[in-house]
Design a protein around this motif. Structure first.
Motif, PDB file in Angstrom:
ATOM      1  N   GLN A  21     -20.431  19.853  28.015  1.00  0.00           N
ATOM      2  CA  GLN A  21     -19.022  20.077  27.932  1.00  0.00           C
ATOM      3  C   GLN A  21     -18.624  21.620  28.480  1.00  0.00           C
ATOM      4  O   GLN A  21     -17.711  22.027  28.307  1.00  0.00           O
ATOM      5  CB  GLN A  21     -18.815  20.283  26.349  1.00  0.00           C
ATOM      6  CG  GLN A  21     -19.106  18.744  25.740  1.00  0.00           C
ATOM      7  CD  GLN A  21     -18.531  18.756  24.109  1.00  0.00           C
ATOM      8  OE1 GLN A  21     -17.439  18.952  23.898  1.00  0.00           O
ATOM      9  NE2 GLN A  21     -19.456  19.277  23.430  1.00  0.00           N
ATOM     10  N   PHE A  22     -19.731  22.163  29.068  1.00  0.00           N
ATOM     11  CA  PHE A  22     -19.321  23.515  29.659  1.00  0.00           C
ATOM     12  C   PHE A  22     -19.596  23.519  31.172  1.00  0.00           C
ATOM     13  O   PHE A  22     -20.260  22.960  31.769  1.00  0.00           O
ATOM     14  CB  PHE A  22     -20.590  24.588  29.043  1.00  0.00           C
ATOM     15  CG  PHE A  22     -20.311  25.030  27.622  1.00  0.00           C
ATOM     16  CD1 PHE A  22     -19.784  26.151  27.288  1.00  0.00           C
ATOM     17  CD2 PHE A  22     -20.572  24.211  26.650  1.00  0.00           C
ATOM     18  CE1 PHE A  22     -19.429  26.561  25.914  1.00  0.00           C
ATOM     19  CE2 PHE A  22     -20.102  24.355  25.491  1.00  0.00           C
ATOM     20  CZ  PHE A  22     -19.726  25.662  25.133  1.00  0.00           C
ATOM     21  N   ASP A  23     -18.459  24.529  31.817  1.00  0.00           N
ATOM     22  CA  ASP A  23     -18.600  24.710  33.123  1.00  0.00           C
ATOM     23  C   ASP A  23     -19.641  25.819  33.256  1.00  0.00           C
ATOM     24  O   ASP A  23     -19.732  26.550  32.386  1.00  0.00           O
ATOM     25  CB  ASP A  23     -17.074  25.017  33.577  1.00  0.00           C
ATOM     26  CG  ASP A  23     -17.462  25.441  35.217  1.00  0.00           C
ATOM     27  OD1 ASP A  23     -17.887  24.698  36.092  1.00  0.00           O
ATOM     28  OD2 ASP A  23     -16.836  26.561  35.482  1.00  0.00           O
ATOM     29  N   GLU A  24     -20.545  25.911  34.281  1.00  0.00           N
ATOM     30  CA  GLU A  24     -21.460  26.972  34.535  1.00  0.00           C
ATOM     31  C   GLU A  24     -21.011  27.629  35.753  1.00  0.00           C
ATOM     32  O   GLU A  24     -21.050  26.775  37.012  1.00  0.00           O
ATOM     33  CB  GLU A  24     -22.502  26.519  34.243  1.00  0.00           C
ATOM     34  CG  GLU A  24     -23.811  27.454  34.501  1.00  0.00           C
ATOM     35  CD  GLU A  24     -25.221  26.860  34.226  1.00  0.00           C
ATOM     36  OE1 GLU A  24     -25.373  26.569  32.891  1.00  0.00           O
ATOM     37  OE2 GLU A  24     -26.049  26.823  34.968  1.00  0.00           O
ATOM     38  N   SER A  25     -21.053  28.811  36.011  1.00  0.00           N
ATOM     39  CA  SER A  25     -20.867  29.197  37.619  1.00  0.00           C
ATOM     40  C   SER A  25     -22.022  30.577  37.597  1.00  0.00           C
ATOM     41  O   SER A  25     -21.948  31.257  36.554  1.00  0.00           O
ATOM     42  CB  SER A  25     -19.509  29.765  37.981  1.00  0.00           C
ATOM     43  OG  SER A  25     -19.040  30.935  37.191  1.00  0.00           O
ATOM     44  N   THR A  26     -22.474  30.737  38.847  1.00  0.00           N
ATOM     45  CA  THR A  26     -23.366  31.776  38.962  1.00  0.00           C
ATOM     46  C   THR A  26     -22.963  32.487  40.128  1.00  0.00           C
ATOM     47  O   THR A  26     -22.539  31.811  41.073  1.00  0.00           O
ATOM     48  CB  THR A  26     -24.796  31.382  38.941  1.00  0.00           C
ATOM     49  OG1 THR A  26     -24.912  30.318  40.104  1.00  0.00           O
ATOM     50  CG2 THR A  26     -25.332  30.805  37.576  1.00  0.00           C
ATOM     51  N   ALA A  27     -23.321  34.058  40.297  1.00  0.00           N
ATOM     52  CA  ALA A  27     -23.065  34.558  41.562  1.00  0.00           C
ATOM     53  C   ALA A  27     -24.231  35.485  41.769  1.00  0.00           C
ATOM     54  O   ALA A  27     -24.862  36.069  40.834  1.00  0.00           O
ATOM     55  CB  ALA A  27     -21.742  35.160  41.668  1.00  0.00           C
ATOM     56  N   THR A  28     -24.530  35.749  43.169  1.00  0.00           N
ATOM     57  CA  THR A  28     -25.298  36.969  43.529  1.00  0.00           C
ATOM     58  C   THR A  28     -26.725  36.996  42.675  1.00  0.00           C
ATOM     59  O   THR A  28     -27.022  37.920  42.070  1.00  0.00           O
ATOM     60  CB  THR A  28     -24.700  38.248  43.306  1.00  0.00           C
ATOM     61  OG1 THR A  28     -23.386  38.094  43.949  1.00  0.00           O
ATOM     62  CG2 THR A  28     -25.433  39.358  44.048  1.00  0.00           C
ATOM     63  N   GLY A  29     -27.387  35.732  42.438  1.00  0.00           N
ATOM     64  CA  GLY A  29     -28.648  35.881  41.720  1.00  0.00           C
ATOM     65  C   GLY A  29     -28.599  35.582  40.507  1.00  0.00           C
ATOM     66  O   GLY A  29     -29.653  35.329  39.853  1.00  0.00           O
ATOM     67  N   GLY A  30     -27.628  35.292  39.909  1.00  0.00           N
ATOM     68  CA  GLY A  30     -27.386  34.935  38.407  1.00  0.00           C
ATOM     69  C   GLY A  30     -28.064  33.618  38.328  1.00  0.00           C
ATOM     70  O   GLY A  30     -27.968  32.632  39.050  1.00  0.00           O
ATOM     71  N   SER A  31     -28.649  32.956  37.117  1.00  0.00           N
ATOM     72  CA  SER A  31     -29.172  31.729  36.702  1.00  0.00           C
ATOM     73  C   SER A  31     -29.336  31.612  35.494  1.00  0.00           C
ATOM     74  O   SER A  31     -28.837  32.310  34.438  1.00  0.00           O
ATOM     75  CB  SER A  31     -30.552  32.076  37.317  1.00  0.00           C
ATOM     76  OG  SER A  31     -31.428  33.010  36.537  1.00  0.00           O
ATOM     77  N   THR A  32     -29.394  30.270  35.221  1.00  0.00           N
ATOM     78  CA  THR A  32     -29.507  29.716  33.638  1.00  0.00           C
ATOM     79  C   THR A  32     -30.674  29.041  33.663  1.00  0.00           C
ATOM     80  O   THR A  32     -31.174  28.266  34.772  1.00  0.00           O
ATOM     81  CB  THR A  32     -28.367  28.911  33.367  1.00  0.00           C
ATOM     82  OG1 THR A  32     -28.173  27.688  34.121  1.00  0.00           O
ATOM     83  CG2 THR A  32     -26.915  29.725  33.244  1.00  0.00           C
ATOM     84  N   THR A  33     -31.377  29.086  32.682  1.00  0.00           N
ATOM     85  CA  THR A  33     -32.468  28.266  32.072  1.00  0.00           C
ATOM     86  C   THR A  33     -32.512  27.671  30.724  1.00  0.00           C
ATOM     87  O   THR A  33     -32.061  28.394  29.609  1.00  0.00           O
ATOM     88  CB  THR A  33     -33.641  29.206  32.055  1.00  0.00           C
ATOM     89  OG1 THR A  33     -33.790  29.888  33.307  1.00  0.00           O
ATOM     90  CG2 THR A  33     -35.146  28.398  31.867  1.00  0.00           C
TER      91      THR A  33
END
Length: 184
Positions: A21-33
């Protein structure tokens, strides 16, 4: 005191995977685990300027006239370091209320877009909260440690001119840390 029957508008959990239900955006080396043992999502940034991770719901929760709103969210923040900003709350790029840690300073922010540009001018540092500062000296006796799991709450009065109470639930107790008053 709240005098209403709770009605769930939105519920989110990362029980078996990242909540879709979530949008996820990353920039310049950001990440999720995804962390399955914790049913959570770890958001990580680098020390490079502009490194960013944003997770926000796809849904927008419109104001319902005559009804108050209670928002609860949980988080754990990284240790505060220079040039790192961490946020949790009920907000968008234009409006809302949130808790943030900028470097090592804890703050509540009431964001508005009433003048046609985003304003975070109502940012209040922990030392200036008008309720329990959660510094060990308040009525609760608690000290806020954002490196531990927290339950953040925000309680909104209705019609756009009421008060917004912000605080944390600790040991089952709703502790009001700051109230933004909007009347008059």
């Amino acid at each position: 005191a709240r005098a209403s029957q709770p009605y769930t508008l939105f519920d989110s959990q990362n029980r078996y995977a990242k909540d879709n239900q979530f949008d996820e955006s990353t920039a310049t080396g950001g990440s999720t685990t995804y962390l399955p043992n914790e049913s959570s999502v770890q958001m990580s940034v680098t020390t490079t300027s502009g490194s960013e991770v944003v997770r926000q719901s796809y849904r927008v929760f419109p104001y319902q006239p005559g009804k108050s709103l209670l928002v609860l969210c949980t988080f754990v923040m990284a240790a505060g370091v220079a040039n790192l900003r961490q946020r949790a709350g009920y907000f968008s790029t234009q409006n809302g209320v949130f808790f943030q840690k900028t470097s090592t300073t804890n703050q509540f922010v009431l964001r508005s877009y009433t003048g046609g540009t985003v304003s975070d001018s109502r940012t209040v540092n922990q030392a200036d909260w008008n309720g329990d500062k959660l510094d060990g000296n308040g009525a609760s006796g608690y000290t806020l440690d954002t490196s531990k799991a927290q339950i953040l709450f925000m309680d909104f009065e209705w019609l756009g001119v009421g008060s917004v109470r912000c605080g944390f639930v600790i040991n089952g107790e709703f502790i009001v840390c700051h109230t933004f008053n909007n009347a008059n």
